[in-house]
Every structure is written in C-alpha cells, then in structure tokens.
Design a protein around this motif. Sequence first.
Motif, mmCIF file in Angstrom:
data_model
loop_
_atom_site.group_PDB
_atom_site.id
_atom_site.type_symbol
_atom_site.label_atom_id
_atom_site.label_comp_id
_atom_site.label_asym_id
_atom_site.label_seq_id
_atom_site.Cartn_x
_atom_site.Cartn_y
_atom_site.Cartn_z
ATOM 1 N N ASP A 3 90.917 -23.178 -46.600
ATOM 2 C CA ASP A 3 91.306 -24.462 -47.113
ATOM 3 C C ASP A 3 92.492 -24.320 -47.920
ATOM 4 O O ASP A 3 92.383 -23.434 -48.990
ATOM 5 C CB ASP A 3 90.315 -25.274 -47.829
ATOM 6 N N SER A 5 94.424 -26.374 -48.723
ATOM 7 C CA SER A 5 95.050 -27.835 -49.409
ATOM 8 C C SER A 5 95.463 -27.610 -50.648
ATOM 9 O O SER A 5 94.910 -27.009 -51.382
ATOM 10 C CB SER A 5 93.744 -28.950 -49.267
ATOM 11 N N TYR A 6 96.541 -28.613 -51.254
ATOM 12 C CA TYR A 6 96.990 -28.315 -52.595
ATOM 13 C C TYR A 6 96.053 -29.145 -53.394
ATOM 14 O O TYR A 6 95.569 -30.434 -52.920
ATOM 15 C CB TYR A 6 98.300 -28.791 -52.646
ATOM 16 N N SER A 7 95.782 -29.031 -54.516
ATOM 17 C CA SER A 7 94.996 -29.957 -55.563
ATOM 18 C C SER A 7 95.431 -29.779 -56.892
ATOM 19 O O SER A 7 96.294 -29.079 -57.219
ATOM 20 C CB SER A 7 93.503 -29.171 -55.536
ATOM 21 N N ARG B 19 99.219 -36.093 -51.679
ATOM 22 C CA ARG B 19 99.062 -36.419 -50.358
ATOM 23 C C ARG B 19 99.975 -36.262 -49.388
ATOM 24 O O ARG B 19 100.177 -35.620 -48.386
ATOM 25 C CB ARG B 19 98.687 -38.121 -50.140
ATOM 26 N N ASN B 22 100.241 -32.488 -48.748
ATOM 27 C CA ASN B 22 99.258 -32.058 -47.725
ATOM 28 C C ASN B 22 99.707 -32.474 -46.328
ATOM 29 O O ASN B 22 99.259 -31.843 -45.422
ATOM 30 C CB ASN B 22 97.774 -32.708 -48.122
ATOM 31 N N ARG B 25 102.293 -30.087 -45.084
ATOM 32 C CA ARG B 25 101.433 -28.797 -44.701
ATOM 33 C C ARG B 25 100.768 -28.760 -43.251
ATOM 34 O O ARG B 25 101.065 -27.883 -42.497
ATOM 35 C CB ARG B 25 100.460 -28.486 -45.757
ATOM 36 N N ASP B 26 100.280 -30.207 -43.131
ATOM 37 C CA ASP B 26 99.710 -30.111 -41.740
ATOM 38 C C ASP B 26 100.710 -30.147 -40.448
ATOM 39 O O ASP B 26 100.444 -29.647 -39.458
ATOM 40 C CB ASP B 26 98.705 -31.430 -41.617
#
Lengths: 73, 73
Positions: A3, A5-7, B19, B22, B25-26
């Motif tokens: 994963d 994903s940035y968080s 948001r 991400n 990124r996708d």
Amino acid sequence: GEDHSYSLTNGTTSAELLRKLNEQRDIIALMEIKMKEMKSTIHQLRVTEARLHEEVRERDRMLSAAAALRKKV
Amino acid sequence: GEDHSYSLTNGTTSAELLRKLNEQRDIIALMEIKMKEMKSTIHQLRVTEARLHEEVRERDRMLSAAAALRKKV
C-alpha cells in the motif's frame, strides 16, 4: 501488493503535500508526452508493417509469374 | 502555457490535498501499466519488421536466381 497510499499519520504539512502534488503533476505531464511519442512510434511501425507485407505479396506475384513463364519455356 | 500548479490560496485542506495526491498516484500507476504495454507492442512490431525485411530479401534473392536461370535458357 504493497500500500503506497499517502497518509497524514507522519505529520506531513500542507506545504509538503502541495510540493508532492506538484511533483506528481510534473511526472504525469512527462509521462503523457512519452505516451504520445510511443503512440506515434506504434503508428509508424504499423504503417511500415503494412508496406512490407505488400512488398512481400508483390514479390510473391512476380515469383509466381516467373515460375509460370518457365513452365511455358 | 497555462500554470496548472496547485496552490493553497483557495484554502484547500490537508485531507483534500491528500485525496488529490492519492488520485494522482493511481493515475501514475495506470499510466505505467499502459506504457509497459506500449513498450511491449513496440518491441513486437520491431521483431515483425525485421522478419518482414528478411522475407523481402529472401524473395529478392529468389527473383535474382530466377532471372539468372532464364538468361541461361
């Protein structure tokens, strides 16, 4: 898979996020240019392929004609 | 050209930036897959092109041989 994903858990600042956002935007722009180039290359290769198929067919016709001629002689 | 840089002037929140980050990124991941496919297509087309060039050369040799034969007869 992993994963990526940035968080916000690591306390990323808005400025940092903004910097990354603009970095990614630049990457996307470069990839779009590269993809356009590749599409153009694929188009050219398909045109060349069609031309070479036609050249092979033309020579096959000439070989058939030459073979027919030899039968007559 | 236009400036598509993201900025904080419109009071975008960190969550919103995240948001978008991400999302980008996708998009990049999808573009990487597409580029890999296109690279593979280009490779295949180059292999086909080389094979067709060889087929044309082979037939040219056969036509030369046929022409030489007819001169003898």
